[in-house]
Motif scaffolding. Structure first.
Motif, PDB file in Angstrom:
ATOM      1  N   ASN A   1      -3.823  -2.048  -4.364  1.00  0.00           N
ATOM      2  CA  ASN A   1      -3.452  -1.548  -3.032  1.00  0.00           C
ATOM      3  C   ASN A   1      -3.133  -2.738  -2.141  1.00  0.00           C
ATOM      4  O   ASN A   1      -3.864  -3.732  -2.139  1.00  0.00           O
ATOM      5  CB  ASN A   1      -4.544  -0.661  -2.418  1.00  0.00           C
TER       6      ASN A   1
ATOM      7  N   VAL B   1      -2.275  -3.870   1.622  1.00  0.00           N
ATOM      8  CA  VAL B   1      -2.374  -3.484   3.022  1.00  0.00           C
ATOM      9  C   VAL B   1      -1.416  -4.348   3.833  1.00  0.00           C
ATOM     10  O   VAL B   1      -1.386  -5.570   3.656  1.00  0.00           O
ATOM     11  CB  VAL B   1      -3.808  -3.710   3.547  1.00  0.00           C
TER      12      VAL B   1
ATOM     13  N   LYS C   1      -4.584 -10.733  -6.847  1.00  0.00           N
ATOM     14  CA  LYS C   1      -4.999 -11.198  -5.517  1.00  0.00           C
ATOM     15  C   LYS C   1      -3.811 -11.707  -4.707  1.00  0.00           C
ATOM     16  O   LYS C   1      -3.783 -11.566  -3.479  1.00  0.00           O
ATOM     17  CB  LYS C   1      -6.031 -12.328  -5.668  1.00  0.00           C
ATOM     18  N   THR C   2      -2.847 -12.317  -5.398  1.00  0.00           N
ATOM     19  CA  THR C   2      -1.714 -12.904  -4.670  1.00  0.00           C
ATOM     20  C   THR C   2      -0.574 -11.905  -4.468  1.00  0.00           C
ATOM     21  O   THR C   2       0.414 -12.232  -3.813  1.00  0.00           O
ATOM     22  CB  THR C   2      -1.124 -14.105  -5.426  1.00  0.00           C
TER      23      THR C   2
ATOM     24  N   HIS D   1       0.522  -9.067   8.614  1.00  0.00           N
ATOM     25  CA  HIS D   1      -0.326  -9.774   7.652  1.00  0.00           C
ATOM     26  C   HIS D   1      -0.797  -8.798   6.578  1.00  0.00           C
ATOM     27  O   HIS D   1      -0.754  -7.587   6.770  1.00  0.00           O
ATOM     28  CB  HIS D   1      -1.490 -10.481   8.350  1.00  0.00           C
ATOM     29  N   CYS D   2      -1.247  -9.329   5.445  1.00  0.00           N
ATOM     30  CA  CYS D   2      -1.436  -8.522   4.239  1.00  0.00           C
ATOM     31  C   CYS D   2      -2.701  -8.901   3.493  1.00  0.00           C
ATOM     32  O   CYS D   2      -3.198 -10.017   3.609  1.00  0.00           O
ATOM     33  CB  CYS D   2      -0.285  -8.744   3.261  1.00  0.00           C
ATOM     34  N   ARG D   3      -3.167  -7.962   2.671  1.00  0.00           N
ATOM     35  CA  ARG D   3      -4.242  -8.255   1.719  1.00  0.00           C
ATOM     36  C   ARG D   3      -4.108  -7.286   0.556  1.00  0.00           C
ATOM     37  O   ARG D   3      -3.788  -6.123   0.764  1.00  0.00           O
ATOM     38  CB  ARG D   3      -5.612  -8.082   2.378  1.00  0.00           C
ATOM     39  N   SER D   4      -4.357  -7.751  -0.665  1.00  0.00           N
ATOM     40  CA  SER D   4      -4.350  -6.806  -1.785  1.00  0.00           C
ATOM     41  C   SER D   4      -5.728  -6.654  -2.380  1.00  0.00           C
ATOM     42  O   SER D   4      -6.567  -7.554  -2.313  1.00  0.00           O
ATOM     43  CB  SER D   4      -3.328  -7.199  -2.856  1.00  0.00           C
ATOM     44  N   GLY D   5      -5.960  -5.473  -2.965  1.00  0.00           N
ATOM     45  CA  GLY D   5      -7.220  -5.183  -3.639  1.00  0.00           C
ATOM     46  C   GLY D   5      -6.933  -4.503  -4.968  1.00  0.00           C
ATOM     47  O   GLY D   5      -5.870  -3.918  -5.150  1.00  0.00           O
TER      48      GLY D   5
END
Lengths: 452, 119
Positions: B21, B23, B90-91, B10-14
């Motif tokens: 970045n 993750v 964000k996406t 799973h992922c998240r961007s900042g």
């Protein structure tokens, strides 16, 4: 006997965040502290621009009234203290407004502190040397400079608490520091104790984005399911004197606190996880231990820290021109081919009206408007496509041309074009944000106190 | 067997300035070594070709099964200057869910979100 813990709750993660979960945290979180983070990178500069144009703009969080009305009665009842960066460019004004609400709720002799001193617009060019992003001298920003502010750390908030403040409202303070200040004050942590401050600031980072750590930025159906995603609870940290903590939320709320939600938030907006720079300490997340000790309860230990740097980060906002943008749309068989012709027409029209732009982007929403060039080229055509047009220009006059040419597509374009009647300004001003560093000793935060 | 990354991680961007970045976190300890071996900074950069315009650096926290890809030049000049509809990026993290990985057949039972009949 359970060991003494400090209960710190999140009240907001940004300016536009929901208010109801903050009220719920205040009412049912049994909190010692409720903390609000309400700023983005460009918030201060945008507030400066607005204040220049609109003398009635008070310069603090535009939702200050909504938030305080929702939480103050509960906080007063429980004795919960509040730490907030809702002061933006006018912490003193925000503090006085909070005093107004305290009196409305019949609370007397409650002390409110305003923390300021981070705004250095008038001397930023003397105090700074290079722009971090491009290595150029900060003097190159002189002609477009709007605002400059230092990211303060937790120390001035701690000092306000030591002087008896029940509510502390600040301008720009590093987000994690807002949440760590109560730990420093209540546990007596020294400002140079990088071991405890590393743990505390790491926890602050986990808390600063509100529901992002409680499942609010997590759900992906079938892969990462989250219970009741309409009913998130904001986070609560039960912090121990050594900086260990349990992250949780109010029982009965939706969302989830799991190893996965915590890991995603831990690295959110972090670059090198061993060196996360804050004004108070350099946080090292690589030593972190996470343990799910119960439903919606994750124990966080061993976040470590290194001594703080001799400098503070400065955010410099500059007026950099304008963006003009608009959208129109197509649907049904052949939507994309009509959108493609529309793009061609607009490209030619922009030449006819001599659009003077630094960059123009005409994308197809549904195909490539979000991920840009990496978007796969081999996908079946979407049933609906929006043409999204944007240009960056030096002047507002040029930016206005974007919307005007999209207007032209209504009857002088392509068959079966869908378009909205323009109901709002389709241009906006760009406040570009640059960073630099200032020697720590050059900055003196100031406190002022008010009482209800 | 080849699977899309979405079944493994799973992922998240900042966002910070013009840097995004992203993750990427394995769902399962047994998956992490395969993820780490195959999703290098180079292959990540190639996957985001044209969208991420600057260098990509990878940081890992092995005991948490986490990788952090720091992508420069990913946000159209910075959040406030970007002409992209998603100016915060964000996406962006969702893109890597489509990266193809090779996973030993024996780990099939540990894949997330697999429906019958899906490869």
């Amino acid at each position: 006997m359970t060991r003494p813990t400090l209960r710190i709750g999140g009240g907001s993660a940004w300016w536009g965040d929901r208010v109801e979960p903050a009220a719920l945290n205040a009412e049912k979180g049994d909190l010692d502290y409720l903390c609000f983070e309400t700023m983005a990178e460009a918030t201060i500069s945008a507030a400066q621009v607005r204040a220049r144009r609109d003398p009635g703009f008070p310069g603090y969080d535009t939702y200050l009234d909504d938030r305080m009305r929702a939480v103050l009665p509960h906080c007063l009842k429980r004795g919960t203290k509040i730490i907030s960066n809702q002061g933006w460019i006018n912490p003193e004004g925000a503090a006085q407004r909070i005093v107004h609400w305290l009196r409305e709720f019949g609370a007397r002799r409650v002390k409110v502190a305003a923390v300021s001193g981070g705004l250095i617009t008038d001397r930023v060019l003397q105090l700074t040397d290079r722009i971090l992003e491009n290595g150029q001298p900060t003097a190159t920003l002189q002609s477009n400079l709007v605002s400059a502010e230092v990211y303060l750390g937790a120390e001035p908030i701690v000092e306000a608490l030591q002087q008896g403040a029940h509510i502390v409202v600040s301008g720009r303070v590093a987000d994690p520091s807002i949440f760590m200040a109560p730990m420093m004050y209540e546990f007596g942590w020294n400002a140079l104790d990088h071991v405890r401050l590393g743990a505390g600031n790491g926890l602050g980072h986990l808390m600063e984005c509100g529901a992002q750590v409680t499942g609010g930025y997590f759900a992906d159906p079938g892969f990462k399911d989250v219970p009741e995603p309409w009913n998130f609870g904001f986070p609560i940290a039960e912090v121990e004197p050594d900086g260990s903590a349990v992250l949780t939320k109010v029982a009965g709320t939706g969302g989830a606190v799991t190893l996965q939600t915590v890991k995603e938030q831990m690295l959110y907006e972090v670059h090198d996880p061993a060196n996360y720079l804050t004004p108070d300490v350099v946080v090292d997340f690589t030593t972190t231990q996470l343990e799910q000790i119960g439903p919606d309860r994750v124990r966080v230990t061993k976040i470590s820290g290194k001594p703080r740097t001799p400098t503070l980060k400065v955010s410099i906002g500059c007026a950099e021109g304008f963006i003009g943008e608009d959208m129109f749309f197509y649907a049904g068989p052949g939507a994309l081919r009509r959108a493609q012709l529309a793009k061609r027409i607009l490209e030619e029209r922009f030449k006819i009206v001599k659009l003077d732009a630094e960059e123009v982007r005409i994308d197809f929403l549904g195909v490539n408007a979000i991920h840009g060039e990496m978007s796969p080229k081999d996908r079946p055509e979407p049933y609906e496509v929006a043409v999204r047009v944007a240009a960056r220009t030096r002047t507002r006059e040029e930016a206005i041309k974007v919307g005007r040419e999209v207007d032209g597509m209504a009857v002088s374009g392509v068959g079966m074009t869908g378009k909205r009647v323009p109901h709002q300004d389709r241009t906006r001003e760009i406040i570009g944000v640059w960073s630099s560093l200032v020697p720590r000793e050059k900055i003196t935060p100031s406190l002022s106190f008010y009482e209800s | 067997m080849n699977v899309l990354l979405q079944h493994v991680a799973h992922c998240r961007s900042g966002d910070k300035g013009n840097t995004s970045n992203i993750v990427v976190i394995a769902y399962d300890e047994a998956m992490y070594p395969h993820l780490k071996a195959q999703l290098t900074a180079e292959r990540f950069k190639a996957f985001y070709d044209g969208t991420v315009k600057g260098p990509v650096e990878r940081y890992t926290i092995d005991h948490l099964w986490c990788m952090n890809f720091v992508c420069q030049g990913a946000l159209g000049g910075g959040v406030s200057r970007s002409l992209c509809l998603d100016n915060y990026g964000k996406t962006l993290s969702a893109g890597i869910l489509g990266f193809e990985l090779e996973i030993p057949e024996g780990l099939r039972g540990r894949l997330r979100g697999m429906r019958s009949g899906e490869p």
